[in-house]
Design a protein around this motif. Structure first.
Motif, PDB file in Angstrom:
ATOM      1  N   PRO A  40       0.798  -1.232   0.000  1.00 31.28           N
ATOM      2  CA  PRO A  40       0.000   0.000   0.000  1.00 31.28           C
ATOM      3  C   PRO A  40       0.831   1.282   0.000  1.00 31.28           C
ATOM      4  CG  PRO A  40      -0.864  -1.540   1.624  1.00 31.28           C
ATOM      5  CD  PRO A  40       0.446  -2.093   1.133  1.00 31.28           C
ATOM      6  N   VAL A  41       2.070   1.219   0.465  1.00 31.81           N
ATOM      7  CA  VAL A  41       2.908   2.424   0.515  1.00 31.81           C
ATOM      8  C   VAL A  41       4.247   2.192  -0.187  1.00 31.81           C
ATOM      9  CG1 VAL A  41       1.856   3.474   2.560  1.00 31.81           C
ATOM     10  CG2 VAL A  41       3.690   1.799   2.833  1.00 31.81           C
ATOM     11  N   PHE A  42       4.257   1.320  -1.213  1.00 30.10           N
ATOM     12  CA  PHE A  42       5.517   0.957  -1.871  1.00 30.10           C
ATOM     13  C   PHE A  42       6.265   2.180  -2.386  1.00 30.10           C
ATOM     14  CE2 PHE A  42       2.962   1.316  -5.631  1.00 30.10           C
ATOM     15  CZ  PHE A  42       3.849   1.688  -6.618  1.00 30.10           C
ATOM     16  N   CYS A  43       5.547   3.189  -2.872  1.00 27.83           N
ATOM     17  CA  CYS A  43       6.210   4.346  -3.480  1.00 27.83           C
ATOM     18  C   CYS A  43       6.941   5.218  -2.459  1.00 27.83           C
ATOM     19  CB  CYS A  43       5.227   5.173  -4.288  1.00 27.83           C
ATOM     20  SG  CYS A  43       3.861   5.811  -3.327  1.00 27.83           S
ATOM     21  N   PHE A  44       6.689   5.030  -1.173  1.00 29.09           N
ATOM     22  CA  PHE A  44       7.386   5.801  -0.138  1.00 29.09           C
ATOM     23  C   PHE A  44       8.628   5.072   0.374  1.00 29.09           C
ATOM     24  CE2 PHE A  44       3.000   7.332   0.136  1.00 29.09           C
ATOM     25  CZ  PHE A  44       3.203   8.691   0.039  1.00 29.09           C
ATOM     26  N   GLY A  45       8.782   3.808   0.009  1.00 29.06           N
ATOM     27  CA  GLY A  45       9.930   3.026   0.478  1.00 29.06           C
ATOM     28  C   GLY A  45      11.202   3.394  -0.255  1.00 29.06           C
ATOM     29  N   LYS A  46      12.314   3.268   0.440  1.00 28.69           N
ATOM     30  CA  LYS A  46      13.627   3.521  -0.152  1.00 28.69           C
ATOM     31  C   LYS A  46      14.493   2.298   0.082  1.00 28.69           C
ATOM     32  CE  LYS A  46      13.500   8.433   0.370  1.00 28.69           C
ATOM     33  NZ  LYS A  46      13.353   9.411   1.393  1.00 28.69           N
ATOM     34  N   VAL A  47      15.216   1.899  -0.943  1.00 32.89           N
ATOM     35  CA  VAL A  47      16.131   0.772  -0.810  1.00 32.89           C
ATOM     36  C   VAL A  47      17.454   1.323  -0.294  1.00 32.89           C
ATOM     37  CG1 VAL A  47      17.342  -1.075  -2.019  1.00 32.89           C
ATOM     38  CG2 VAL A  47      14.989  -0.512  -2.651  1.00 32.89           C
ATOM     39  N   GLU A  48      17.888   0.799   0.845  1.00 34.08           N
ATOM     40  CA  GLU A  48      19.153   1.227   1.446  1.00 34.08           C
ATOM     41  C   GLU A  48      19.701   0.101   2.307  1.00 34.08           C
ATOM     42  OE1 GLU A  48      18.143   3.988   5.145  1.00 34.08           O
ATOM     43  OE2 GLU A  48      17.112   4.708   3.349  1.00 34.08           O
ATOM     44  N   LYS A  49      20.945   0.236   2.704  1.00 35.68           N
ATOM     45  CA  LYS A  49      21.557  -0.778   3.554  1.00 35.68           C
ATOM     46  C   LYS A  49      21.304  -0.445   5.017  1.00 35.68           C
ATOM     47  CE  LYS A  49      24.969  -2.849   0.667  1.00 35.68           C
ATOM     48  NZ  LYS A  49      26.296  -3.379   0.581  1.00 35.68           N
ATOM     49  N   VAL A  50      20.894  -1.461   5.747  1.00 32.49           N
ATOM     50  CA  VAL A  50      20.709  -1.356   7.190  1.00 32.49           C
ATOM     51  C   VAL A  50      21.514  -2.490   7.799  1.00 32.49           C
ATOM     52  CG1 VAL A  50      19.065  -1.446   9.107  1.00 32.49           C
ATOM     53  CG2 VAL A  50      18.393  -0.371   6.952  1.00 32.49           C
ATOM     54  N   GLY A  51      22.562  -2.144   8.514  1.00 32.27           N
ATOM     55  CA  GLY A  51      23.415  -3.173   9.111  1.00 32.27           C
ATOM     56  C   GLY A  51      24.067  -4.065   8.081  1.00 32.27           C
ATOM     57  N   GLY A  52      24.376  -3.530   6.914  1.00 38.83           N
ATOM     58  CA  GLY A  52      25.049  -4.307   5.878  1.00 38.83           C
ATOM     59  C   GLY A  52      24.121  -5.115   4.993  1.00 38.83           C
ATOM     60  N   ARG A  53      22.828  -5.073   5.241  1.00 42.25           N
ATOM     61  CA  ARG A  53      21.869  -5.824   4.434  1.00 42.25           C
ATOM     62  C   ARG A  53      21.005  -4.865   3.630  1.00 42.25           C
ATOM     63  NH1 ARG A  53      17.079  -9.975   6.290  1.00 42.25           N
ATOM     64  NH2 ARG A  53      16.553 -10.575   4.189  1.00 42.25           N
ATOM     65  N   VAL A  54      20.716  -5.216   2.384  1.00 46.40           N
ATOM     66  CA  VAL A  54      19.852  -4.387   1.548  1.00 46.40           C
ATOM     67  C   VAL A  54      18.419  -4.543   2.057  1.00 46.40           C
ATOM     68  CG1 VAL A  54      18.977  -3.989  -0.781  1.00 46.40           C
ATOM     69  CG2 VAL A  54      21.372  -4.601  -0.434  1.00 46.40           C
ATOM     70  N   CYS A  55      17.817  -3.401   2.376  1.00 45.31           N
ATOM     71  CA  CYS A  55      16.460  -3.390   2.924  1.00 45.31           C
ATOM     72  C   CYS A  55      15.608  -2.349   2.204  1.00 45.31           C
ATOM     73  CB  CYS A  55      16.491  -3.011   4.410  1.00 45.31           C
ATOM     74  SG  CYS A  55      17.229  -4.250   5.483  1.00 45.31           S
ATOM     75  N   VAL A  56      14.294  -2.498   2.331  1.00 44.69           N
ATOM     76  CA  VAL A  56      13.375  -1.442   1.948  1.00 44.69           C
ATOM     77  C   VAL A  56      12.995  -0.765   3.253  1.00 44.69           C
ATOM     78  CG1 VAL A  56      11.226  -0.829   0.811  1.00 44.69           C
ATOM     79  CG2 VAL A  56      12.505  -2.815   0.032  1.00 44.69           C
ATOM     80  N   VAL A  57      13.164   0.569   3.292  1.00 45.43           N
ATOM     81  CA  VAL A  57      12.985   1.322   4.526  1.00 45.43           C
ATOM     82  C   VAL A  57      11.920   2.394   4.314  1.00 45.43           C
ATOM     83  CG1 VAL A  57      14.148   2.776   6.234  1.00 45.43           C
ATOM     84  CG2 VAL A  57      15.416   0.945   5.105  1.00 45.43           C
ATOM     85  N   TRP A  58      11.014   2.505   5.274  1.00 46.03           N
ATOM     86  CA  TRP A  58       9.997   3.541   5.271  1.00 46.03           C
ATOM     87  C   TRP A  58      10.173   4.403   6.495  1.00 46.03           C
ATOM     88  CZ3 TRP A  58       9.016  -1.248   3.347  1.00 46.03           C
ATOM     89  CH2 TRP A  58       8.389  -1.320   2.094  1.00 46.03           C
ATOM     90  N   THR A  59       9.920   5.699   6.343  1.00 45.58           N
ATOM     91  CA  THR A  59       9.887   6.638   7.471  1.00 45.58           C
ATOM     92  C   THR A  59       8.447   7.066   7.646  1.00 45.58           C
ATOM     93  OG1 THR A  59      12.119   7.400   6.939  1.00 45.58           O
ATOM     94  CG2 THR A  59      10.794   8.811   8.380  1.00 45.58           C
ATOM     95  N   PHE A  60       7.971   7.035   8.909  1.00 48.36           N
ATOM     96  CA  PHE A  60       6.603   7.391   9.223  1.00 48.36           C
ATOM     97  C   PHE A  60       6.586   8.477  10.290  1.00 48.36           C
ATOM     98  CE2 PHE A  60       6.431   3.005   7.771  1.00 48.36           C
ATOM     99  CZ  PHE A  60       5.375   3.021   6.889  1.00 48.36           C
ATOM    100  N   SER A  61       5.540   9.309  10.246  1.00 49.28           N
ATOM    101  CA  SER A  61       5.342  10.293  11.307  1.00 49.28           C
ATOM    102  C   SER A  61       4.950   9.525  12.569  1.00 49.28           C
ATOM    103  CB  SER A  61       4.233  11.274  10.928  1.00 49.28           C
ATOM    104  OG  SER A  61       2.985  10.600  10.920  1.00 49.28           O
ATOM    105  N   GLY A  62       4.931  10.201  13.704  1.00 51.74           N
ATOM    106  CA  GLY A  62       4.524   9.566  14.953  1.00 51.74           C
ATOM    107  C   GLY A  62       3.099   9.020  14.880  1.00 51.74           C
ATOM    108  N   GLU A  63       2.277   9.608  13.982  1.00 52.30           N
ATOM    109  CA  GLU A  63       0.875   9.150  13.820  1.00 52.30           C
ATOM    110  C   GLU A  63       0.759   8.009  12.811  1.00 52.30           C
ATOM    111  OE1 GLU A  63       1.675  12.596  13.281  1.00 52.30           O
ATOM    112  OE2 GLU A  63       1.503  12.789  15.445  1.00 52.30           O
TER     113      GLU A  63
END
Length: 184
Positions: free
Chosen positions: A157-180
């Protein structure tokens, strides 16, 4: 020249003359470990790249129809061999990945609770399974799932907001969300 079959890995490259052309088919079963390219080898040891095998059915395939005159010009006639090589390996998940989260991140199996006002997103988070969570000082939070090209993409549902980046050496899809719980 009659039809020739050259075994490669668990598949084969087949060559069949039809008039003044050579019909070539390369086939490998399963998804494989990456992208594979097929080639023909001629009597003088010269090779002709045929291109990348593409997913088809339960395997990977390539079909070409080549003028025999062109094969002769390139030193690949008569055909004496064929092969398939791995030209790009898909990255394998690293052992560290989700098992040992990097500093500032922790493994979460309850991330869906962060979306009390969005049942669609909460369900997508539950369906994606355990993730890594990073709570930020400004009240925003980040969620990360390991990404592999052949696996289901997390959080459609929110694929277009995801960013592919490395987290701890692993390729991940990362999303940032507001507190809400709104994607940022």
């Amino acid at each position: 020249m009659e039809q020739q079959r050259f075994p490669v890995e668990d598949g084969a490259v087949t060559c069949r003359p039809v008039g003044d052309r050579l019909e070539v088919q390369a086939a490998l079963p399963g998804p494989g470990e990456g992208l594979y390219r097929a080639y023909l080898r001629g009597e003088g040891g010269k090779q002709l790249d045929l291109g990348t095998l593409l997913p088809q059915g339960n395997g990977r395939r390539l079909q070409r129809s080549l003028p025999i005159a062109e094969l002769k010009r390139r030193g690949c006639w008569p055909v004496t061999g064929a092969g398939v090589t791995l030209s790009y390996a898909f990255q394998r998940p690293q052992a560290q990945g989700m098992n040992q989260p990097p500093k500032g991140w922790h493994k979460s199996e309850q991330a869906a609770a962060r979306f009390p006002n969005d049942p669609v997103l909460a369900q997508a988070v539950r369906a994606a399974g355990p993730c890594l969570l990073c709570q930020r000082a400004d009240g925003t939070f980040r969620l990360a799932w390991g990404w592999e090209p052949r696996k289901v993409f997390p959080l459609p549902p929110v694929f277009c907001f995801g960013k592919v980046e490395k987290v701890g050496g692993r390729v991940c899809v990362v999303w940032t969300f507001s507190g809400e719980g709104r994607p940022e």
